[in-house]
Write a protein that holds these residues in place. Structure first.
Motif, PDB file in Angstrom:
ATOM      1  N   GLY A  73       0.786  -1.227   0.000  1.00 51.24           N
ATOM      2  CA  GLY A  73       0.000   0.000   0.000  1.00 51.24           C
ATOM      3  C   GLY A  73       0.812   1.268   0.000  1.00 51.24           C
ATOM      4  O   GLY A  73       0.398   2.275   0.585  1.00 51.24           O
ATOM      5  N   ASP A 115      -0.632   3.414  -3.870  1.00 53.31           N
ATOM      6  CA  ASP A 115      -1.089   2.047  -3.624  1.00 53.31           C
ATOM      7  C   ASP A 115      -0.216   1.006  -4.331  1.00 53.31           C
ATOM      8  O   ASP A 115      -0.710   0.119  -5.032  1.00 53.31           O
ATOM      9  CB  ASP A 115      -2.544   1.888  -4.067  1.00 53.31           C
ATOM     10  CG  ASP A 115      -3.182   0.620  -3.496  1.00 53.31           C
ATOM     11  OD1 ASP A 115      -2.760   0.186  -2.403  1.00 53.31           O
ATOM     12  OD2 ASP A 115      -4.088   0.063  -4.157  1.00 53.31           O
ATOM     13  N   ARG A 152       1.545   3.835 -10.396  1.00 53.16           N
ATOM     14  CA  ARG A 152       0.827   2.637  -9.948  1.00 53.16           C
ATOM     15  C   ARG A 152       1.370   1.397 -10.650  1.00 53.16           C
ATOM     16  O   ARG A 152       1.828   1.465 -11.796  1.00 53.16           O
ATOM     17  CB  ARG A 152      -0.670   2.761 -10.237  1.00 53.16           C
ATOM     18  CG  ARG A 152      -1.355   3.902  -9.473  1.00 53.16           C
ATOM     19  CD  ARG A 152      -2.839   3.955  -9.786  1.00 53.16           C
ATOM     20  NE  ARG A 152      -3.489   5.067  -9.104  1.00 53.16           N
ATOM     21  CZ  ARG A 152      -3.977   5.006  -7.864  1.00 53.16           C
ATOM     22  NH1 ARG A 152      -3.904   3.865  -7.185  1.00 53.16           N
ATOM     23  NH2 ARG A 152      -4.553   6.058  -7.307  1.00 53.16           N
TER      24      ARG A 152
END
Length: 270
Positions: free
Chosen positions: A8, A21, A213
């Motif tokens: 995370g 994340d 990400r």
């Protein structure tokens, strides 16, 4: 051997979100390539792992220990880093540069010990730099200098290696030699690689970052699909494992994807 886990993870730089994340795992002894377009957050992720950057959320674990709970010295003992910027080593000999890798094991008044000398000699030998020990670093070729920086990291006797585009500015032979050397070390490694052809050939697994990400992760053929190559890197290509066991990227007759024009046409159609 060491395991790296990231859970995370989110990082902001100057108030701007850079990573969001991020979750990934690097198995003990494996070489994992971190790939993605420029600005996708690859180097920032490495800097977070070796505690140069503090996340705003999530955590980095080395063998289950949160690196945020470790002192800077303790973190440096676990993780060896080879970065793009090698400034500051040119006036030193190869041996003197490699010896800097022992600093995390020293106090302010600690003198070089037998253990230090053994670690330095071993690092020089493993990287093939023993014959260059008394040469000035600025007298070496680019590939040789990268080996010196790798030897400096190995002198730390780290559990984990993080490498940031270590093949930049090297010729073809030096690139392959350096990555084959890394593969043979048996040290858990996460490596940012700019060249996809090298990444698919030399890594056990790949992690693809895009806009901060993770968009794909896994064995090379699973992570770097035609769809990922198109959507993330903007090229028409496929990854194929050839009869010799080597994974190679095959580019289409029109290698560049037309994603901007396709998006514009779709918007017009709506």
């Amino acid at each position: 051997m060491t395991r790296l886990d990231i859970a995370g993870l989110a990082v902001d730089l100057a108030g701007v979100p850079v990573l969001r994340d991020v979750n990934l795992a690097v198995d003990p002894g494996s070489v994992v390539g971190l790939v993605g377009p420029n600005g996708s957050g690859k180097s920032t992720l490495l800097r977070t792992i070796y505690k140069s950057v503090r996340p705003v959320a999530g955590a980095v674990f080395i063998d289950g220990d949160d690196v945020r709970t470790l002192s800077a010295r303790a973190a440096a003992r676990r993780t060896g880093a080879v970065l793009q910027d090698s400034a500051g080593t040119g006036g030193l000999t190869v041996s003197e540069t490699v010896a800097l890798g022992r600093n995390p094991h020293h106090g302010l008044l600690t003198r070089e010990s037998t253990s230090d000398r053994e670690a330095i000699a071993e690092a020089l030998a493993r990287t093939g730099m023993t014959p260059f020990a008394e040469r000035l670093v600025n007298s070496l070729s680019g590939g040789e200098r990268q080996r010196v920086l790798l030897a400096r990291a190995l002198a730390q006797r780290p559990r984990l290696l993080v490498l940031d585009e270590v093949t930049n500015h090297l010729d073809v032979r030096a690139r392959f030699e350096l990555l084959e050397l890394v593969r043979g070390l048996g040290v858990t490694t996460l490596a940012v690689l700019h060249e996809l052809d090298l990444a698919v050939r030399c890594c056990d697994r790949l992690v693809v970052l895009d806009q901060g990400r993770v968009v794909a992760a896994g064995p090379v053929l699973d992570a770097l699909t035609s769809e990922v190559l198109h959507d993330v890197f903007g090229v028409h290509a496929t990854t194929i494992r050839h009869e010799d066991g080597v994974v190679r990227i095959t580019y289409g007759a029109q290698p560049l994807a037309t994603r901007d024009r396709v998006a514009a046409a779709a918007a017009t159609a709506e």
